[in-house]
Design a protein around this motif. Structure first.
Motif, PDB file in Angstrom:
ATOM      1  N   LYS A  62       0.175   4.107   0.982  1.00 16.35           N
ATOM      2  CA  LYS A  62      -0.040   4.985   2.153  1.00 16.35           C
ATOM      3  C   LYS A  62       0.581   4.435   3.437  1.00 16.35           C
ATOM      4  N   CYS A  63       0.426   3.082   3.640  1.00 14.67           N
ATOM      5  CA  CYS A  63       0.841   2.572   4.950  1.00 14.67           C
ATOM      6  C   CYS A  63       1.858   1.431   4.868  1.00 14.67           C
ATOM      7  N   HIS A  99      -7.276   1.826   2.986  1.00 15.08           N
ATOM      8  CA  HIS A  99      -6.901   3.017   2.216  1.00 15.08           C
ATOM      9  C   HIS A  99      -7.591   3.066   0.854  1.00 15.08           C
ATOM     10  N   CYS A 158      -4.074  -0.749   0.335  1.00 11.34           N
ATOM     11  CA  CYS A 158      -4.658  -1.786   1.191  1.00 11.34           C
ATOM     12  C   CYS A 158      -6.172  -1.553   1.257  1.00 11.34           C
ATOM     13  N   SER A 217       1.379  -1.683   4.192  1.00 13.72           N
ATOM     14  CA  SER A 217       0.881  -3.056   4.375  1.00 13.72           C
ATOM     15  C   SER A 217       0.482  -3.634   3.015  1.00 13.72           C
ATOM     16  N   CYS A 248       0.857  -1.192   0.000  1.00 13.91           N
ATOM     17  CA  CYS A 248       0.000   0.000   0.000  1.00 13.91           C
ATOM     18  C   CYS A 248       0.898   1.250   0.000  1.00 13.91           C
TER      19      CYS A 248
END
Ligand code: SF4
Ligand SMILES: [Zn+2]
Ligand SMILES: [Zn+2]
Length: 315
Positions: free
Chosen positions: A5-6, A25, A22, A8, A3
């Protein structure tokens, strides 16, 4: 794939945006993008009354879900076409819509064509076309008429549909290779209302690829009808979608670029002269009062009048 953004595990990779996300998100991104498109294209405001055409498929139910979450007021309209001959398609899709509306406590209007006009869509097509063709033209005329009629009768500000980018690009592709100027002029994600009585129409999902609306519906756990209408088999738009997807797989972003370039060309006035040449003059149907390009009676009234006459003749 991770992902963006994060970090994961990503559940979706949107190659045209070079963006993997993910589950959380993606749902957030999809909802924010919908809001962005509604604002950017001035589709509707929070105080507007929206009528949303729902078919029971992923796109329209996902759209109802998102705009409801965003805080807009949208009632659903399901048109029961009576397409039940072998797969109970209409019956099963109506159940999905009813369950969704019930679970989310949303208002649903059901327009039953057989109750309104005395025959189902396949019957009307058989009576008027004598079984030579699929019922799609009868169906299209009927859906457009009923949506406009109910939106006006209910004093809605706008009619929304769940068309996604793949739908729009397939139509654009078909209109372009056949140089259908009238259709090209009318194709747009926002169609303003007309003084003669066409309701304003908007397509808030027009910038999402079909796999994104499907991913949203799946990840939100929306129970939708997976089957296509049985009459969609062999439709030209399905063939165009397959071809466009083949091109997209080699050139990510091709579909989006094709459609956005078309909109830009329109904004830059490339179609202005054509618009003047193809300006349509609408009359009001003498039977139902809805706008029509026909001199006296609209295609809907003519179709259903012929159906009633043909049906009573064989009784
Ligand atoms: S495919 Fe089915 S729903 Fe679509 S226009 Fe044809 S008959 Fe109507
Ligand atoms: Zn994430
Ligand atoms: Zn009419």
């Amino acid at each position: 794939m991770k992902c963006k953004k994060c970090g994961s595990k990503a559940v979706i990779n949107m190659r045209q945006h070079k963006l993997g996300l993910c589950c959380d998100h993606f749902l957030q991104w999809f909802t924010n993008q919908t809001q962005r498109f509604i604002k950017k294209y001035k589709m509707f405001e929070f105080q507007d009354r929206i009528l949303l055409a729902v078919s029971g498929g992923k796109d329209s139910l996902a759209l109802w879900d998102v705009i409801h979450r965003l805080g807009y007021k949208a009632d659903g309209l399901y048109i029961n076409l009576g397409i039940n001959h072998d797969t109970s398609y209409s019956q099963r899709s109506m159940e999905k819509v009813k369950n969704f509306a019930h679970d989310q406590d949303l208002k649903l209007i059901i327009a039953d064509i057989e109750e309104m006009e005395g025959a189902s869509i396949p019957e009307a097509a058989r009576f008027t076309l004598r079984g030579k063709d699929k019922p799609c033209s009868t169906c299209g005329i009927t859906k457009r008429h009923v949506m406009n009629h109910i939106a006006r009768q209910g004093e809605y500000d706008v009619l929304a549909t769940g068309h996604n980018l793949d739908d729009e690009v397939a139509v654009l592709f078909g209109n372009t290779i056949n140089w259908q100027m009238g259709y090209l002029l009318r194709q747009h994600p926002v169609l303003e209302s007309s003084p003669k009585g066409f309701i304003r129409k908007v397509k808030p999902f027009f910038r999402f690829y079909e796999r994104e609306t499907a991913a949203y519906a799946f990840l939100r756990g929306i129970d939708y009808i997976h089957d296509e209408c049985p009459f969609a088999v062999g439709a030209k738009t399905i063939y165009y979608k397959e071809m466009l997807n083949q091109m997209e797989s080699k050139r990510p972003g091709l579909k989006l670029n094709f459609y956005l370039s078309f909109l830009r060309a329109k904004e830059e006035g490339y179609f202005a002269e054509l618009r003047a040449m193809h300006a349509e003059d609408f009359n009001l149907c003498e039977t139902c009062g809805q706008p029509t390009s026909a001199p006296k009676q609209c295609a809907y009234c003519r179709t259903w009048e012929r159906t009633r006459i043909a049906k009573s003749a064989i009784k």
